[in-house]
Write a protein that holds these residues in place. Structure first.
Motif, PDB file in Angstrom:
ATOM      1  N   TYR A   1       0.852  -1.183   0.000  1.00 53.23           N
ATOM      2  CA  TYR A   1       0.000   0.000   0.000  1.00 53.23           C
ATOM      3  C   TYR A   1       0.891   1.237   0.000  1.00 53.23           C
ATOM      4  N   TYR A   2       0.316   2.329  -0.460  1.00 56.23           N
ATOM      5  CA  TYR A   2       1.042   3.594  -0.507  1.00 56.23           C
ATOM      6  C   TYR A   2       0.310   4.607   0.369  1.00 56.23           C
ATOM      7  N   ARG A   3       1.069   5.251   1.234  1.00 59.49           N
ATOM      8  CA  ARG A   3       0.488   6.274   2.097  1.00 59.49           C
ATOM      9  C   ARG A   3       1.115   7.617   1.743  1.00 59.49           C
ATOM     10  N   TYR A   4       0.267   8.584   1.404  1.00 55.67           N
ATOM     11  CA  TYR A   4       0.735   9.898   0.994  1.00 55.67           C
ATOM     12  C   TYR A   4      -0.229  10.957   1.502  1.00 55.67           C
ATOM     13  N   ILE A   5       0.156  12.198   1.370  1.00 55.98           N
ATOM     14  CA  ILE A   5      -0.694  13.314   1.803  1.00 55.98           C
ATOM     15  C   ILE A   5      -1.250  14.006   0.565  1.00 55.98           C
TER      16      ILE A   5
ATOM     17  N   ALA B   1       3.399  11.613  -5.887  1.00 51.39           N
ATOM     18  CA  ALA B   1       4.671  10.892  -5.736  1.00 51.39           C
ATOM     19  C   ALA B   1       5.831  11.864  -5.576  1.00 51.39           C
ATOM     20  N   GLN B   2       5.695  13.074  -6.131  1.00 50.95           N
ATOM     21  CA  GLN B   2       6.764  14.074  -6.046  1.00 50.95           C
ATOM     22  C   GLN B   2       6.894  14.663  -4.651  1.00 50.95           C
ATOM     23  N   THR B   3       5.824  14.533  -3.834  1.00 48.32           N
ATOM     24  CA  THR B   3       5.839  15.135  -2.505  1.00 48.32           C
ATOM     25  C   THR B   3       6.285  14.162  -1.419  1.00 48.32           C
ATOM     26  N   GLY B   4       6.627  12.929  -1.828  1.00 41.80           N
ATOM     27  CA  GLY B   4       7.089  11.935  -0.869  1.00 41.80           C
ATOM     28  C   GLY B   4       5.954  11.033  -0.398  1.00 41.80           C
TER      29      GLY B   4
ATOM     30  N   ASP C   1      -5.317  18.283   0.208  1.00 36.87           N
ATOM     31  CA  ASP C   1      -6.033  18.845   1.354  1.00 36.87           C
ATOM     32  C   ASP C   1      -5.289  18.619   2.663  1.00 36.87           C
ATOM     33  N   GLY C   2      -4.084  18.026   2.561  1.00 35.30           N
ATOM     34  CA  GLY C   2      -3.309  17.759   3.761  1.00 35.30           C
ATOM     35  C   GLY C   2      -3.745  16.526   4.517  1.00 35.30           C
ATOM     36  N   VAL C   3      -4.537  15.668   3.864  1.00 38.75           N
ATOM     37  CA  VAL C   3      -5.058  14.454   4.495  1.00 38.75           C
ATOM     38  C   VAL C   3      -4.221  13.254   4.066  1.00 38.75           C
ATOM     39  N   LYS C   4      -3.882  12.386   5.033  1.00 43.05           N
ATOM     40  CA  LYS C   4      -3.143  11.171   4.705  1.00 43.05           C
ATOM     41  C   LYS C   4      -4.056  10.167   4.013  1.00 43.05           C
ATOM     42  N   VAL C   5      -3.570   9.619   2.901  1.00 47.60           N
ATOM     43  CA  VAL C   5      -4.347   8.662   2.102  1.00 47.60           C
ATOM     44  C   VAL C   5      -3.575   7.361   2.018  1.00 47.60           C
ATOM     45  N   LEU C   6      -4.302   6.236   2.197  1.00 54.00           N
ATOM     46  CA  LEU C   6      -3.712   4.901   2.064  1.00 54.00           C
ATOM     47  C   LEU C   6      -4.404   4.203   0.904  1.00 54.00           C
ATOM     48  N   ASP C   7      -3.619   3.837  -0.118  1.00 53.16           N
ATOM     49  CA  ASP C   7      -4.228   3.258  -1.323  1.00 53.16           C
ATOM     50  C   ASP C   7      -3.273   2.260  -1.951  1.00 53.16           C
ATOM     51  N   HIS C   8      -3.828   1.490  -2.925  1.00 56.68           N
ATOM     52  CA  HIS C   8      -3.005   0.499  -3.623  1.00 56.68           C
ATOM     53  C   HIS C   8      -2.063   1.151  -4.638  1.00 56.68           C
ATOM     54  N   SER C   9      -2.346   2.380  -5.014  1.00 58.62           N
ATOM     55  CA  SER C   9      -1.500   3.103  -5.969  1.00 58.62           C
ATOM     56  C   SER C   9      -1.406   4.550  -5.520  1.00 58.62           C
ATOM     57  N   ILE C  10      -0.486   5.281  -6.157  1.00 63.18           N
ATOM     58  CA  ILE C  10      -0.295   6.683  -5.802  1.00 63.18           C
ATOM     59  C   ILE C  10      -0.274   7.516  -7.075  1.00 63.18           C
ATOM     60  N   PRO C  11      -1.062   8.592  -7.139  1.00 64.65           N
ATOM     61  CA  PRO C  11      -1.043   9.446  -8.325  1.00 64.65           C
ATOM     62  C   PRO C  11       0.327  10.077  -8.527  1.00 64.65           C
ATOM     63  N   PRO C  12       0.755  10.255  -9.766  1.00 57.12           N
ATOM     64  CA  PRO C  12       2.101  10.797 -10.039  1.00 57.12           C
ATOM     65  C   PRO C  12       2.359  12.146  -9.382  1.00 57.12           C
ATOM     66  N   GLU C  13       1.305  12.997  -9.321  1.00 58.45           N
ATOM     67  CA  GLU C  13       1.534  14.329  -8.759  1.00 58.45           C
ATOM     68  C   GLU C  13       1.851  14.284  -7.267  1.00 58.45           C
TER      69      GLU C  13
END
Length: 216
Positions: free
Chosen positions: A39-43, A60-63, A46-58
């Motif tokens: 799983y991928y966890r990113y912000i 991915a640049q923010t870590g 809106d500043g909200v942490k998201v947990l998903d099977h994939s991560i949008p490219p935009e």
């Protein structure tokens, strides 16, 4: 007395072993599939942490973080550097490379300053000699011009030798003045170059100390 059916026993044992082997293989396959399920966890924006099977490219640049099926973080991907960070890193690399080159020749900024002063003394000596030559040539031109003027005042033709001497001295004066300009320019360039070396050495030395402190 009832005799055991050996054929039936062997058949039952074979089926049991086959069933066990199949179960073990299936368990291993499931465990492998489970371990590969990430799983991928990113912000998000809106500043909200998201947990998903994939991560949008935009995003991915923010870590982001990579988690396994058990929710354990297995990898942390830092944000991509900004344009300012890239430029700053490039400047730091340039300073480090220049510092490494300077360290092969000098042991301190004082050594660089000493080398600068030696070079400037040599150039200054050359400038003094050229200024002396220019003064001498200028005096010669003044004397030859005065002789030529005497002939003209008497209404006589100026001898060719006087004119040739005057032309030759003027050529020498032109060359001396051009050399003086070159030496004056070199004087300023040497000051600028060594001052930049001193600054780069000082910055590189400071960066080296900071890195050593972090390691300790």
């Amino acid at each position: 007395m009832i005799k055991p059916n050996l054929h039936r026993t062997r058949f039952t044992l074979g089926r049991l072993l086959s069933t066990v082997a199949t179960a073990l293989l299936l368990a291993a396959f499931c465990a492998n599939a489970l371990s590969q399920h990430v799983y991928y966890r990113y912000i998000n924006e809106d500043g909200v942490k998201v947990l998903d099977h994939s991560i949008p490219p935009e995003y991915a640049q923010t870590g982001y973080e990579v988690l396994n099926a058990s929710g354990q973080v297995v990898k942390v991907v830092p944000p991509a550097p900004s344009a300012d960070e890239i430029a700053r890193n490039a400047i730091e690399r340039e300073i480090q490379e220049r510092y490494a080159r300077l360290k092969r020749r000098y042991s301190s900024t004082d050594d660089i300053e000493s080398a600068k002063q030696r070079r400037l003394r040599n150039i200054s000596t050359n400038i003094s000699i050229l200024n002396g030559n220019i003064n001498t040539l200028s005096a010669q031109i003044e004397g030859i011009t005065s002789k030529a003027a005497d002939f003209e005042r008497r209404g006589e033709k100026v001898p060719k030798k006087i004119l040739d001497d005057l032309a030759a001295v003027r050529v020498e004066l032109t060359i001396a003045e051009e050399l003086l300009q070159i030496r004056n320019t070199e004087h300023q360039e040497v000051i600028s170059k060594f001052d930049q070396d001193i600054l780069a050495f000082a910055k590189g030395e400071a960066m080296e100390k900071i890195s050593a402190a972090k390691i300790q």
